[in-house]
Write an enzyme that holds these catalytic residues in place. Structure first.
Site, mmCIF file in Angstrom:
data_model
loop_
_atom_site.group_PDB
_atom_site.id
_atom_site.type_symbol
_atom_site.label_atom_id
_atom_site.label_comp_id
_atom_site.label_asym_id
_atom_site.label_seq_id
_atom_site.Cartn_x
_atom_site.Cartn_y
_atom_site.Cartn_z
ATOM 1 N N HIS A 30 0.549 -1.423 0.383
ATOM 2 C CA HIS A 30 -0.163 -0.229 0.068
ATOM 3 C C HIS A 30 1.063 1.057 0.013
ATOM 4 C CE1 HIS A 30 -3.707 -2.708 1.012
ATOM 5 N NE2 HIS A 30 -4.484 -1.169 0.593
ATOM 6 N N GLY A 31 1.998 1.050 0.701
ATOM 7 C CA GLY A 31 2.851 2.698 0.699
ATOM 8 C C GLY A 31 4.401 2.006 0.736
#
Length: 457
Positions: A323-324
């Site tokens: 996600h990041g």
């Protein structure tokens, strides 16, 4: 070209639909190449510099698949998957690894600051799904045009849903406007488009005004009051739902307009009474990907309890990293992995929990962990957590109205897909959706539009 922009809604989409209808009627064989071309125009509108990356990714993986079919060398597919992950890491995680290296005393790794190509995480996972199934003998070979459309189809190329080849490839051979339910599909596609827009414009964007100032203050090191912390935490809990599920509804609706059915991605997740149920309802296509292409290969539930819990923890931690490129995302994923592992132990012990208690604990866990997902650093997250638990100023002025309405819509009603498909054909309903679309367009003109949250992943 955002889905919630005038250039998309009033120029690109009508022109694309008109061209598609004309080609489908006069030259059906041109339909798929046209959709590929439209997808590249849509993608290139963001930044034409990344079109060669997407095109090269498609061509390289297609050539690997073709070579494997001709001579099934066992190492070829793993090497291709590793190459895909290496390209993703190069663009998305190079600075992250540099920051980690800089934590070592005496090491100063340079940050390159490369721009993240939109959708790279999603189209990389599409390649991995297909290549893995091809190696396992579950997927056949496809021509370049079909494979390019599978990867680059513009409603889902930027932020999903993650579509398996088996869910869509067979639809490419259909004549969508010759189907007996073609008009119904178009009508329901338009309704999904309007519903998704409404989620974004009437809930997601207004809630951003509740959330962003508080997290920006925390990032600057300023104290956050209890009222502000709960406002930002609950606000983001529903903002990310309406923003991402709204995008997904629009993607599903737009795909229906072109005669293609994409898989659902949300099923009222905030009604879940357990964390396991939450992940079966939230970002469902990602959950299935993590289960089938990571959790099960790591051992799943076939090799004992310790392996199962460890595989689950590793899967969710890597899902957080996907996600990041930040340790806060890793921590968010690890906490969900630990929570899911605790759920396994709870069920193994044959313990029971009342539904209301399960729902309350699940919602609080999800909402509190969203703080790590949203915060720009652990320091900023800690400031928000201090506010949440009364370790900061008490404060007043909790903005609750939009949050309360958002909470009711997100937990009480059905999913947009279910609601739209339950509505009977009706001129009155069509007129109501047309009016709603006009209101949404007027609202879009207010300069209050935000990018979709998941575009950054």
């Amino acid at each position: 070209m955002l889905f919630n922009s005038f250039v998309f809604l009033l120029v690109f989409l009508p022109a694309a639909l008109a061209l598609h209808a004309l080609v489908e009627r006069r030259r059906p064989g041109w339909r798929l190449p046209l959709l590929v071309l439209l997808s590249f125009v849509f993608y290139g509108w963001w930044d034409v510099r990344f079109v060669p990356l997407l095109l090269g990714s498609i061509l390289a993986n297609w050539l690997v698949a073709r070579a494997f079919v001709r001579a099934p060398v066992r190492w070829l597919i793993p090497a291709a998957i590793a190459a895909n992950l290496a390209v993703l890491a190069l663009f998305k995680y190079l600075d992250f690894f540099a920051d980690l290296a800089s934590l070592v005393p005496g090491v100063e790794a340079p940050r390159l600051g490369w721009v993240l190509p939109l959708g790279i995480s999603f189209f990389t996972f599409h390649h991995i799904m297909y290549l893995t199934d091809l190696r396992a003998g579950r997927a056949p070979a496809f021509g370049l045009t079909k494979y390019a459309l599978y990867i680059a189809f513009f409603p889902q190329v930027l932020a999903g849903p993650l579509v398996r080849w088996s869910e869509i490839m067979h639809q490419f051979d259909e004549r969508p406007y010759a189907r007996p339910d073609a008009a119904e599909r178009i009508g329901r596609g338009l309704m999904l488009l309007v519903v998704g827009l409404s989620k974004k414009v009437f809930f997601g964007d207004p809630l951003a005004g509740y959330v962003n100032p508080v997290f920006q203050a925390a990032a600057a090191g300023k104290a956050v009051t209890m009222a502000e912390a709960w406002q930002a935490t609950l606000g983001f809990t529903f903002q990310i739902y309406f923003d991402f599920s709204g995008y997904t509804d629009m993607a599903l609706g737009i795909a229906l307009l072109f005669g293609l059915v994409l898989p659902q991605n949300f099923d009222v997740p905030y009604r879940s009474a357990s964390l396991r149920e939450f992940w079966r309802r939230w970002h469902m296509t990602l959950s299935r990907f993590l289960r089938d292409y990571l959790y099960i290969p790591l051992g799943g539930n076939r090799r004992g309890l310790a392996i199962q819990v460890g595989a689950l923890f590793a899967t969710m931690t890597l899902g957080g990293l996907w996600h990041g490129a930040g340790l806060t995302f890793v921590a968010w994923g690890a906490l969900h992995g630990a929570g899911l592992g605790a759920g396994i132990l709870f069920r193994r012990a044959s313990l029971r929990m009342p539904g209301v208690v399960g729902w309350t604990l699940t919602f609080l866990f999800v909402a509190l962990t969203w703080v790590l997902f949203r915060a720009t650093s652990f320091e900023a997250a800690l400031i928000v957590f201090k506010g949440l638990f009364g370790l900061g100023p008490a404060g007043t002025g909790f903005k609750w109205r939009t949050i309360a309405v958002a909470a009711a819509v997100a937990t009480v009603g059905p999913s947009a897909w279910a609601a739209v498909h339950r509505l009977p054909p009706s001129r009155l309903i069509a007129a109501a959706f047309a009016l709603l679309f006009v209101v949404v367009l007027l609202k879009i003109g207010d300069d209050g539009n935000y990018d979709f949250i998941y575009f950054q992943f």
